[in-house]
Write a protein that holds these residues in place. Structure first.
Motif, PDB file in Angstrom:
ATOM      1  N   GLU A 133     -17.607 -27.119  -0.018  1.00 27.38           N
ATOM      2  CA  GLU A 133     -17.177 -28.182   0.881  1.00 27.38           C
ATOM      3  C   GLU A 133     -16.050 -29.005   0.257  1.00 27.38           C
ATOM      4  N   ILE A 137     -12.742 -29.324   2.436  1.00 26.98           N
ATOM      5  CA  ILE A 137     -12.255 -30.599   2.975  1.00 26.98           C
ATOM      6  C   ILE A 137     -10.832 -30.854   2.483  1.00 26.98           C
ATOM      7  N   TYR A 140      -8.562 -28.723   4.558  1.00 24.04           N
ATOM      8  CA  TYR A 140      -8.321 -29.212   5.928  1.00 24.04           C
ATOM      9  C   TYR A 140      -7.227 -30.281   5.896  1.00 24.04           C
ATOM     10  N   ALA A 141      -7.337 -31.189   4.911  1.00 20.10           N
ATOM     11  CA  ALA A 141      -6.362 -32.274   4.849  1.00 20.10           C
ATOM     12  C   ALA A 141      -4.982 -31.739   4.499  1.00 20.10           C
ATOM     13  N   ALA A 144      -3.033 -30.299   7.403  1.00 20.74           N
ATOM     14  CA  ALA A 144      -2.472 -31.327   8.286  1.00 20.74           C
ATOM     15  C   ALA A 144      -1.443 -32.180   7.566  1.00 20.74           C
ATOM     16  N   LEU A 152      -1.409 -30.734  13.027  1.00 19.74           N
ATOM     17  CA  LEU A 152      -2.665 -31.399  13.384  1.00 19.74           C
ATOM     18  C   LEU A 152      -3.548 -30.476  14.213  1.00 19.74           C
ATOM     19  N   GLU A 153      -2.908 -29.763  15.144  1.00 21.03           N
ATOM     20  CA  GLU A 153      -3.687 -28.863  15.994  1.00 21.03           C
ATOM     21  C   GLU A 153      -4.346 -27.766  15.154  1.00 21.03           C
ATOM     22  N   SER A 155      -4.981 -27.851  11.962  1.00 23.97           N
ATOM     23  CA  SER A 155      -5.965 -28.407  11.056  1.00 23.97           C
ATOM     24  C   SER A 155      -7.270 -28.689  11.788  1.00 23.97           C
ATOM     25  N   PHE A 156      -7.179 -29.175  13.034  1.00 26.72           N
ATOM     26  CA  PHE A 156      -8.415 -29.467  13.767  1.00 26.72           C
ATOM     27  C   PHE A 156      -9.188 -28.188  14.053  1.00 26.72           C
ATOM     28  N   LEU A 159     -10.745 -27.146  10.890  1.00 31.37           N
ATOM     29  CA  LEU A 159     -11.858 -28.019  10.518  1.00 31.37           C
ATOM     30  C   LEU A 159     -13.110 -27.672  11.313  1.00 31.37           C
ATOM     31  N   VAL A 160     -12.948 -27.456  12.628  1.00 26.65           N
ATOM     32  CA  VAL A 160     -14.129 -27.188  13.444  1.00 26.65           C
ATOM     33  C   VAL A 160     -14.770 -25.867  13.024  1.00 26.65           C
ATOM     34  N   SER A 163     -16.270 -26.133   9.492  1.00 26.68           N
ATOM     35  CA  SER A 163     -17.523 -26.883   9.411  1.00 26.68           C
ATOM     36  C   SER A 163     -18.678 -26.091   9.985  1.00 26.68           C
TER      37      SER A 163
ATOM     38  N   ILE B  26     -16.412 -32.711  20.462  1.00 30.65           N
ATOM     39  CA  ILE B  26     -16.560 -31.595  19.529  1.00 30.65           C
ATOM     40  C   ILE B  26     -17.029 -32.113  18.183  1.00 30.65           C
ATOM     41  N   LEU B  30     -20.447 -31.238  16.059  1.00 29.38           N
ATOM     42  CA  LEU B  30     -20.530 -30.865  14.644  1.00 29.38           C
ATOM     43  C   LEU B  30     -21.567 -31.723  13.926  1.00 29.38           C
ATOM     44  N   ILE B  88     -21.559 -35.370   2.273  1.00 28.02           N
ATOM     45  CA  ILE B  88     -20.526 -34.393   2.609  1.00 28.02           C
ATOM     46  C   ILE B  88     -20.194 -34.465   4.097  1.00 28.02           C
ATOM     47  N   VAL B  92     -16.580 -35.039   6.081  1.00 33.38           N
ATOM     48  CA  VAL B  92     -16.006 -34.164   7.112  1.00 33.38           C
ATOM     49  C   VAL B  92     -15.770 -34.946   8.392  1.00 33.38           C
ATOM     50  N   LEU B  95     -12.762 -37.290   8.145  1.00 30.38           N
ATOM     51  CA  LEU B  95     -11.494 -36.553   8.231  1.00 30.38           C
ATOM     52  C   LEU B  95     -11.247 -36.081   9.663  1.00 30.38           C
ATOM     53  N   ILE B  99      -8.087 -37.012  12.063  1.00 33.34           N
ATOM     54  CA  ILE B  99      -7.207 -36.026  12.692  1.00 33.34           C
ATOM     55  C   ILE B  99      -7.181 -36.243  14.206  1.00 33.34           C
ATOM     56  N   LEU B 103      -3.989 -36.788  16.464  1.00 36.60           N
ATOM     57  CA  LEU B 103      -3.745 -35.906  17.614  1.00 36.60           C
ATOM     58  C   LEU B 103      -3.461 -36.733  18.858  1.00 36.60           C
ATOM     59  N   TYR B 107      -0.154 -36.220  21.039  1.00 31.84           N
ATOM     60  CA  TYR B 107      -0.235 -35.563  22.335  1.00 31.84           C
ATOM     61  C   TYR B 107      -0.538 -36.526  23.469  1.00 31.84           C
ATOM     62  N   LEU B 118       0.330 -23.684  19.566  1.00 32.17           N
ATOM     63  CA  LEU B 118       0.214 -22.517  18.689  1.00 32.17           C
ATOM     64  C   LEU B 118      -0.293 -21.336  19.494  1.00 32.17           C
TER      65      LEU B 118
END
Lengths: 509, 120
Positions: A133, A137, A140-141, A144, A152-153, A155-156, A159-160, A163, B26, B30, B88, B92, B95, B99, B103, B107, B118
């Protein structure tokens, strides 16, 4: 030597702390501290070759305390992680000038390196999750880091998915703890060897497979990789593609499946199927790409397929009590390709970074004719491309050759394996085609008038490109029996021992 | 009985991550997944017959009857693991939310189906 093992985790973590504490005002200090942290790690990792041993943290013995285990398999990954991270840090001294807040970059970078060193060294399942982890982590940072739309897109998304993978791994650790009552890998291995396999055990195996599969970006779990790798800054792409998916994904899954859960033929088949899927789907998606880094990212998926195929084949043969020589060959091929891929893929990503740094674009159609303007980048990019495509004197050829020979030998036992040979060779050809396209569009052809005034990259960037190219050329030498018996044979031995390995760790290596 | 419920919570979290369009939802999904695993870990350490009133932590008074203590005390290791995993999870989530905020600044929406730069 063994007493120095905690330094692999302490130096990067301490370095990250010092950089955030002191370097926010003095820009150069971050560069110096970054190099100062990664150079000793490189030296220590090279000194580790040939050693083995167990370090008990806080002198608590194995089933109670956490132990750090240095064996052949860890050493290979340790050397790869620290060599590539040193090169990437050297490269980022100049490359990261275009971003603000360089010290944050170095701090996150060192956290990532610390996490990966921890994953590779630890002998404890929960500790593995914690280090995994830390590295995730930080990555992920870092993906981005540019803070633009795409970064950002990506990285998100990363991240999802990351995780979800981590949560699966934690649930797997919990189920395994409930079944055996241990967290230490060696103790779990011994408990598993004498245990009746229930459905809960299979459930834990599946959780590990999915979790580490997401981290390794094997094909059904790959969608984050082609977005995350191109969006990160070039040295980070090199780290993610060259090291992170190997240390967090392939290393962890191999260690858990071989040495903790025990190799079974079903597992071997599943892993081989994942490998073949990754190889073929990755390469065919790569051929159609026009974005330089995205193309490289799809090739990462494809090349990881080779590694996983070799390891899965070895597992299948071991589980079926086949000849250990063939199994050893397949595992050796997989590990050798893992090391080679780290070198040439990070070199390719650094080359793409140099091109993007000078021209401001990474669309292949907008580039062209850079061969005279950027000679160093051109030569190193050509070496890396030929290496990944498997052209004879370079390192990629030898590891692919060994995997192909292993599949042919396995075909004598199981004739249906011949299809693997065919697929490996076919994928290699398609890789060659797609890299000829890269070389043609970036370095040959007509120079657009926009790029009349560009120069080659700066000293530090060129230095790391040249060093990695030299590694690409010379790594074929590792096949010489003397070197091979020091570097790769202990690793193959560790994996071949399977569950018996736990006994050795508990009694002291 | 309680373990399947715990797993059901895990599946609810996974479902939330996979089907929701809003990025904040989302992230909540998580978190639900993480908490279900934490719950599972704590439950693993539970022992039938363990109770808070009978047993005191040995830090207050030295334990005289060790066998009796082991019969009644719960397993402390999962609790230590859960603490680590909560920290932990906090990292997460922090962060992820950061983000999400960036975003939204870029956007102007939280809808994940509108963030489609993308491709390929």
């Amino acid at each position: 030597m063994i007493e120095l093992l905690p330094l692999f985790i302490a130096i990067p973590l301490g370095g990250a702390f010092l950089i955030t504490l002191t370097a926010w005002k003095l820009k150069r200090l971050a560069d110096i501290l970054g190099v100062c942290a990664s150079l000793p790690l490189l030296v220590l990792a090279l000194l580790c070759i040939g050693n083995r041993g167990v370090y008990h943290i806080g002198a608590f013995l194995a089933p109670l305390g956490i132990n750090l285990v240095l064996d052949g398999f860890s050493i290979i990954l340790l050397v790869i992680v620290n060599v590539i991270s040193f090169m990437a840090i050297l490269y980022s001294i100049s490359y990261m000038e275009q971003y603000t807040a360089k010290y944050k970059y170095y701090a996150l970078f060192l956290l990532m390196v610390g996490g990966m060193n921890g994953v590779v060294l630890t002998g404890d399942m929960f500790n593995l999750f914690v280090f995994l982890e830390i590295a995730s982590i930080a990555s992920y940072a870092l993906v981005a880091f540019g803070c633009e739309h795409e970064e950002l897109e990506a990285s998100f998304k990363y991240l999802v998915l990351g995780s979800i993978g981590s949560t699966f791994i934690l649930l797997g650790v919990a189920v395994l703890y409930g079944l055996t009552g241990y967290l230490n890998m060696a103790s779990i291995a011994q408990a598993v060897a004498s245990m009746e396999k229930t459905w809960l055990f299979s459930f834990a195996s599946v959780l590990f497979l999915v979790g580490f599969g997401i981290k390794a970006a094997l094909v059904p779990f790959h969608p984050w990789l082609p977005d995350a790798h191109p969006s990160a800054p070039a040295p980070i792409s090199a780290m993610l593609s060259g090291v992170l998916i190997k240390a967090l994904g392939v290393y962890a899954i191999t260690r858990v499946v071989f040495n903790v859960l025990g190799a079974t033929s079903l597992f071997g088949i599943i892993i081989m199927v994942l490998g073949v899927l990754s190889m073929t789907i990755g390469v065919f998606l790569a051929v159609g790409q026009w974005d330089f880094k995205r193309l490289l990212a799809y090739h990462s998926i494809s090349q990881m397929g080779y590694v996983v195929l070799g390891l899965g084949l070895g597992m299948f043969i071991i589980a079926n009590k086949g000849p250990t020589l063939v199994a050893g060959m397949a595992i050796f091929g997989g590990l050798f390709h893992l090391a080679n891929h780290a070198v040439f893929k990070s070199l390719l990503f650094l080359c793409s970074g140099s091109v993007e740094y000078q021209t401001g674009t990474r669309q292949l159609k907008e580039l062209g004719g850079l061969q005279e303007k950027m000679p160093v980048t051109r030569v190193s990019c050509t070496i890396a491309s030929l290496s990944i495509a498997g052209i004879p004197p370079l390192n990629g050829f030898w590891s692919k050759l060994i995997i192909v020979i292993a599949t042919v030998q396995a075909a004598f036992l199981y004739p249906s394996m011949l299809i693997l040979t065919a697929i490996t060779i076919l994928v290699s050809f398609v890789t060659l085609i797609s890299f000829l396209k890269v070389l043609r569009y970036v370095f040959l052809g007509e120079l657009p008038s926009l790029f009349k005034n560009i120069k080659d990259s700066s000293l530090f960037m060129c230095a790391s490109l040249v060093m990695l190219s030299l590694l690409c050329i010379s790594m074929g030498l590792l096949l010489i029996p003397g070197l091979r018996s020091v570097v790769f044979d202990p690793a193959v031995e560790v994996l071949k021992q399977g569950l018996d390995y736990g006994k050795q760790i508990l009694t002291g290596l | 009985m309680i373990f399947p419920l715990c797993f059901a919570l895990f599946v609810v979290g996974l479902y939330c991550v996979l089907t929701k369009k809003n990025v904040i939802k989302i992230v909540i999904g998580l978190t639900i997944m993480e908490y279900s695993v934490n719950l599972f870990l704590v439950l693993l350490g539970y022992k039938k017959g363990a109770s808070f009133s009978d047993v005191q932590a040995p830090i207050i008074e030295p334990v005289t009857n060790l066998d009796d203590f082991f019969m009644k005390a719960v397993d402390p290791l999962p609790q230590a693991m859960v603490l680590t995993s909560i920290v932990i999870g906090l990292g997460v989530t922090a962060l992820a939310i950061a983000i999400c905020i960036r975003l939204y600044q870029r956007y102007g929406t939280f809808d994940i189906s509108k963030m489609r730069r993308l491709k390929g």
